[in-house]
Design a protein around this motif. Structure first.
Motif, short mmCIF file in Angstrom:
data_model
loop_
_atom_site.label_atom_id
_atom_site.label_comp_id
_atom_site.label_asym_id
_atom_site.label_seq_id
_atom_site.Cartn_x
_atom_site.Cartn_y
_atom_site.Cartn_z
N ARG A 27 0.73 59.98 105.24
CA ARG A 27 0.61 58.59 104.78
C ARG A 27 1.53 58.43 103.57
O ARG A 27 1.40 59.12 102.58
CB ARG A 27 -0.83 58.27 104.39
CG ARG A 27 -1.01 56.80 104.04
CD ARG A 27 -2.47 56.44 103.77
NE ARG A 27 -3.30 56.76 104.92
CZ ARG A 27 -4.41 57.50 104.86
NH1 ARG A 27 -4.83 57.98 103.72
NH2 ARG A 27 -5.11 57.76 105.95
N ARG A 28 2.47 57.51 103.70
CA ARG A 28 3.40 57.20 102.61
C ARG A 28 3.35 55.70 102.36
O ARG A 28 3.52 54.91 103.29
CB ARG A 28 4.82 57.61 102.97
CG ARG A 28 5.04 59.09 102.98
CD ARG A 28 6.50 59.44 103.10
NE ARG A 28 6.64 60.89 103.17
CZ ARG A 28 7.54 61.49 103.90
NH1 ARG A 28 8.40 60.82 104.61
NH2 ARG A 28 7.59 62.81 103.92
N ASP A 29 3.10 55.35 101.11
CA ASP A 29 3.04 53.93 100.73
C ASP A 29 2.08 53.15 101.62
O ASP A 29 2.37 52.02 102.03
CB ASP A 29 4.44 53.30 100.74
CG ASP A 29 5.37 53.96 99.75
OD1 ASP A 29 4.89 54.33 98.66
OD2 ASP A 29 6.57 54.11 100.06
N GLY A 30 0.96 53.77 101.98
CA GLY A 30 -0.07 53.10 102.76
C GLY A 30 0.19 53.06 104.26
O GLY A 30 -0.63 52.54 105.01
N GLU A 31 1.30 53.61 104.72
CA GLU A 31 1.60 53.61 106.16
C GLU A 31 1.62 55.03 106.69
O GLU A 31 2.12 55.94 106.04
CB GLU A 31 2.97 52.95 106.40
CG GLU A 31 2.98 51.47 106.09
CD GLU A 31 4.32 50.82 106.45
OE1 GLU A 31 4.99 51.33 107.39
OE2 GLU A 31 4.67 49.85 105.80
N GLU A 32 1.09 55.20 107.91
CA GLU A 32 1.09 56.52 108.53
C GLU A 32 2.40 56.73 109.29
O GLU A 32 2.93 55.82 109.92
CB GLU A 32 -0.09 56.67 109.48
CG GLU A 32 -1.40 56.81 108.73
CD GLU A 32 -2.56 57.18 109.62
OE1 GLU A 32 -2.37 57.33 110.85
OE2 GLU A 32 -3.66 57.35 109.07
N LYS A 33 2.90 57.96 109.22
CA LYS A 33 4.16 58.31 109.87
C LYS A 33 3.98 59.68 110.53
O LYS A 33 3.47 60.61 109.92
CB LYS A 33 5.28 58.35 108.83
CG LYS A 33 6.63 58.63 109.40
CD LYS A 33 7.70 58.54 108.33
CE LYS A 33 9.04 58.77 108.97
NZ LYS A 33 10.14 58.58 108.05
#
Length: 183
Positions: A27-33
């Motif tokens: 999770r980076r900056d609230g988004e999953e990748k």
């Protein structure tokens, strides 16, 4: 797969064959990748280019001014004050909560000297509630000042639960008293 702690993730990575990719979701900056992270044999164990270590880096400095208060018996209240600074809203819900107790690394609240005097001082300072180390309860029972409700606590978690309960309800209902923990 997932794990509950750093060692659990290390164990999962150690089970991956050398050179095989590890599928990860971050999770980076609230988004999953989703990522494919390659492994490599290091010191005989599969490793990946991510360092898994316990630790924290807080984005703020904490400054608590308490006048001439100090010593190990202020450990519990200092710990609750730090927690209060790191979380949203007032931990006490506007209630005057005093207390005492040493605090150990594992969160254990230890006994202190002069508990009866500290309760009187808290009551004279208009505290409504007082968190007392469970280990001091034999010295507390029968000596609680009028108007001061005393809660027995043995750990930081118990003190936090007592504080949030008082903040939400304005009472000590359902919380342990020294009468409850003294044989």
């Amino acid at each position: 797969q997932t794990a509950g702690d750093v060692q659990g993730y290390r164990d999962l990575i150690a089970a991956v064959p050398e050179g095989e990719d590890v599928e990860m979701t971050v999770r980076r900056d609230g988004e999953e990748k989703d990522l494919q992270v390659p492994t490599e044999l290091v010191d005989g164990s599969p490793r990946m280019g991510v360092i898994l270590a316990e630790g924290h880096e807080f984005p703020l400095d904490i400054d608590i001014a308490v006048g001439d208060v100090g010593g190990p018996s202020a450990g519990l209240i200092f710990s609750l004050s730090v927690y209060d600074e790191l979380t949203e809203g007032a931990l006490t819900g506007g209630h005057a909560i005093a207390g005492t107790g040493t605090i150990a690394e594992d969160g254990t609240v230890g006994s202190i000297g002069g508990i009866r005097q500290k309760m009187v001082g808290a009551e004279e300072s208009d505290a409504e509630f007082f968190l007392a180390p469970s280990a001091n309860c034999e010295e507390v029972v029968g000596y609680e000042p009028d108007g001061l409700e005393v809660v027995a606590v043995g750990t930081f978690e118990e003190a936090l639960e007592a504080t949030t309960t008082i903040a939400e309800t304005g009472t000590v209902e359902g919380l342990p008293t020294c009468e409850d923990v003294t044989p």
